[in-house]
Design a protein around this motif. Structure first.
Motif, PDB file in Angstrom:
ATOM      1  N   GLN A  99     -69.298  31.943 -54.807  1.00 35.69           N
ATOM      2  CA  GLN A  99     -68.310  31.668 -54.003  1.00 35.69           C
ATOM      3  C   GLN A  99     -67.181  32.590 -54.267  1.00 35.69           C
ATOM      4  O   GLN A  99     -66.763  32.794 -55.679  1.00 35.69           O
ATOM      5  N   VAL A 100     -66.617  33.330 -53.490  1.00 31.47           N
ATOM      6  CA  VAL A 100     -65.709  34.213 -53.711  1.00 31.47           C
ATOM      7  C   VAL A 100     -64.248  33.935 -54.121  1.00 31.47           C
ATOM      8  O   VAL A 100     -63.819  32.496 -53.323  1.00 31.47           O
ATOM      9  N   HIS A 101     -63.555  34.277 -55.133  1.00 37.31           N
ATOM     10  CA  HIS A 101     -62.376  33.575 -55.517  1.00 37.31           C
ATOM     11  C   HIS A 101     -61.427  35.090 -55.806  1.00 37.31           C
ATOM     12  O   HIS A 101     -61.781  35.907 -56.466  1.00 37.31           O
ATOM     13  N   LEU A 102     -60.271  35.042 -55.158  1.00 35.18           N
ATOM     14  CA  LEU A 102     -59.278  35.972 -55.463  1.00 35.18           C
ATOM     15  C   LEU A 102     -58.004  35.207 -56.096  1.00 35.18           C
ATOM     16  O   LEU A 102     -57.352  34.506 -55.184  1.00 35.18           O
ATOM     17  N   VAL A 103     -57.546  35.594 -57.101  1.00 31.59           N
ATOM     18  CA  VAL A 103     -56.237  34.796 -57.598  1.00 31.59           C
ATOM     19  C   VAL A 103     -55.328  35.881 -58.006  1.00 31.59           C
ATOM     20  O   VAL A 103     -55.359  36.778 -59.150  1.00 31.59           O
ATOM     21  N   ALA A 137     -60.841  38.958 -59.413  1.00 29.24           N
ATOM     22  CA  ALA A 137     -61.820  38.543 -58.388  1.00 29.24           C
ATOM     23  C   ALA A 137     -63.021  38.096 -59.076  1.00 29.24           C
ATOM     24  O   ALA A 137     -63.526  38.541 -60.107  1.00 29.24           O
ATOM     25  N   SER A 138     -63.725  37.066 -58.391  1.00 27.73           N
ATOM     26  CA  SER A 138     -65.003  36.602 -58.821  1.00 27.73           C
ATOM     27  C   SER A 138     -66.032  36.305 -57.733  1.00 27.73           C
ATOM     28  O   SER A 138     -65.330  36.073 -56.594  1.00 27.73           O
ATOM     29  N   GLY A 139     -67.266  36.027 -57.819  1.00 23.01           N
ATOM     30  CA  GLY A 139     -68.115  35.675 -56.981  1.00 23.01           C
ATOM     31  C   GLY A 139     -68.420  36.788 -56.067  1.00 23.01           C
ATOM     32  O   GLY A 139     -69.405  36.399 -55.091  1.00 23.01           O
ATOM     33  N   PHE A 140     -68.284  37.669 -56.314  1.00 18.96           N
ATOM     34  CA  PHE A 140     -69.061  39.001 -55.555  1.00 18.96           C
ATOM     35  C   PHE A 140     -68.954  40.152 -56.328  1.00 18.96           C
ATOM     36  O   PHE A 140     -68.379  40.343 -57.470  1.00 18.96           O
ATOM     37  N   THR A 141     -69.750  41.272 -56.013  1.00 13.39           N
ATOM     38  CA  THR A 141     -69.842  42.495 -56.730  1.00 13.39           C
ATOM     39  C   THR A 141     -68.568  43.210 -56.312  1.00 13.39           C
ATOM     40  O   THR A 141     -68.437  43.893 -55.500  1.00 13.39           O
ATOM     41  N   PHE A 142     -67.700  43.168 -57.335  1.00 13.22           N
ATOM     42  CA  PHE A 142     -66.210  43.613 -56.993  1.00 13.22           C
ATOM     43  C   PHE A 142     -66.245  45.281 -56.571  1.00 13.22           C
ATOM     44  O   PHE A 142     -65.653  45.716 -55.813  1.00 13.22           O
ATOM     45  N   SER A 143     -67.132  45.867 -57.300  1.00 11.90           N
ATOM     46  CA  SER A 143     -67.151  47.421 -57.313  1.00 11.90           C
ATOM     47  C   SER A 143     -67.642  47.883 -56.081  1.00 11.90           C
ATOM     48  O   SER A 143     -67.833  49.022 -56.037  1.00 11.90           O
ATOM     49  N   SER A 144     -68.299  47.098 -55.391  1.00 10.81           N
ATOM     50  CA  SER A 144     -69.162  47.315 -54.052  1.00 10.81           C
ATOM     51  C   SER A 144     -68.092  47.535 -52.823  1.00 10.81           C
ATOM     52  O   SER A 144     -68.508  47.756 -51.744  1.00 10.81           O
ATOM     53  N   TYR A 154     -61.140  42.236 -43.185  1.00 12.61           N
ATOM     54  CA  TYR A 154     -61.306  41.650 -44.446  1.00 12.61           C
ATOM     55  C   TYR A 154     -61.598  40.314 -44.437  1.00 12.61           C
ATOM     56  O   TYR A 154     -61.203  39.685 -43.376  1.00 12.61           O
ATOM     57  N   ASP A 155     -62.419  39.818 -45.117  1.00  8.05           N
ATOM     58  CA  ASP A 155     -63.132  38.431 -44.992  1.00  8.05           C
ATOM     59  C   ASP A 155     -62.727  37.282 -45.924  1.00  8.05           C
ATOM     60  O   ASP A 155     -62.772  36.153 -45.856  1.00  8.05           O
ATOM     61  N   TYR A 156     -61.990  37.629 -47.067  1.00  8.31           N
ATOM     62  CA  TYR A 156     -61.636  36.665 -48.175  1.00  8.31           C
ATOM     63  C   TYR A 156     -60.170  37.088 -48.529  1.00  8.31           C
ATOM     64  O   TYR A 156     -59.836  38.325 -48.806  1.00  8.31           O
TER      65      TYR A 156
END
Length: 124
Positions: A1-5, A24-31, A111-113
């Motif tokens: 699950q994508v989280h952006l704080v 950021a968490s829940g996805f491959t940030f560097s991509s 942008y999706d999240y």
């Protein structure tokens, strides 16, 4: 699950600086490309800055060019916005967002999240 704080907002005087962070968490940030947007009371949300997946390419809205710097640390999964020479017109809630792709985009539809935002107030 994508989280952006987002964090780092606050009340500052004109001419001062702030550094916003977005964890950021829940996805491959560097991509993925990332961005910062802002929304002032009674105004539409506007893109402020965007950065490509590797951090090489950036783009800014004209009103912040030369004053704001977007950057990222892919090892820490964190996006930054260094804001210098702040003006009262910079007062807004600032949001980070994850793009659907690795290259920069100036379209909100790409942008999706989005994070929950952090308040920046510039006032004397």
């Amino acid at each position: 699950q994508v989280h952006l704080v987002e964090s780092g907002g606050g009340l500052v005087q004109p001419g001062e600086s702030l550094r916003l962070s977005c964890a950021a968490s829940g996805f491959t940030f560097s991509s993925y490309a990332m961005s910062w947007s802002r929304q002032a009371p009674g105004k539409e949300r506007e893109l402020v800055a965007t950065i490509s997946y590797g951090g090489v390419n950036t783009k800014y809205v004209g009103s912040v060019k030369g004053r704001f710097t977007i950057s990222r640390d892919n090892a820490k999964n964190t996006l930054y916005l260094q804001m210098d020479s702040l003006k009262p017109d910079d007062t807004a809630v600032y949001y980070c967002a994850k793009a659907r792709r690795g290259s920069i985009s100036w379209s909100r539809a790409d942008y999706d999240y989005w994070g929950q935002g952090t308040q920046v107030t510039v006032s004397s």
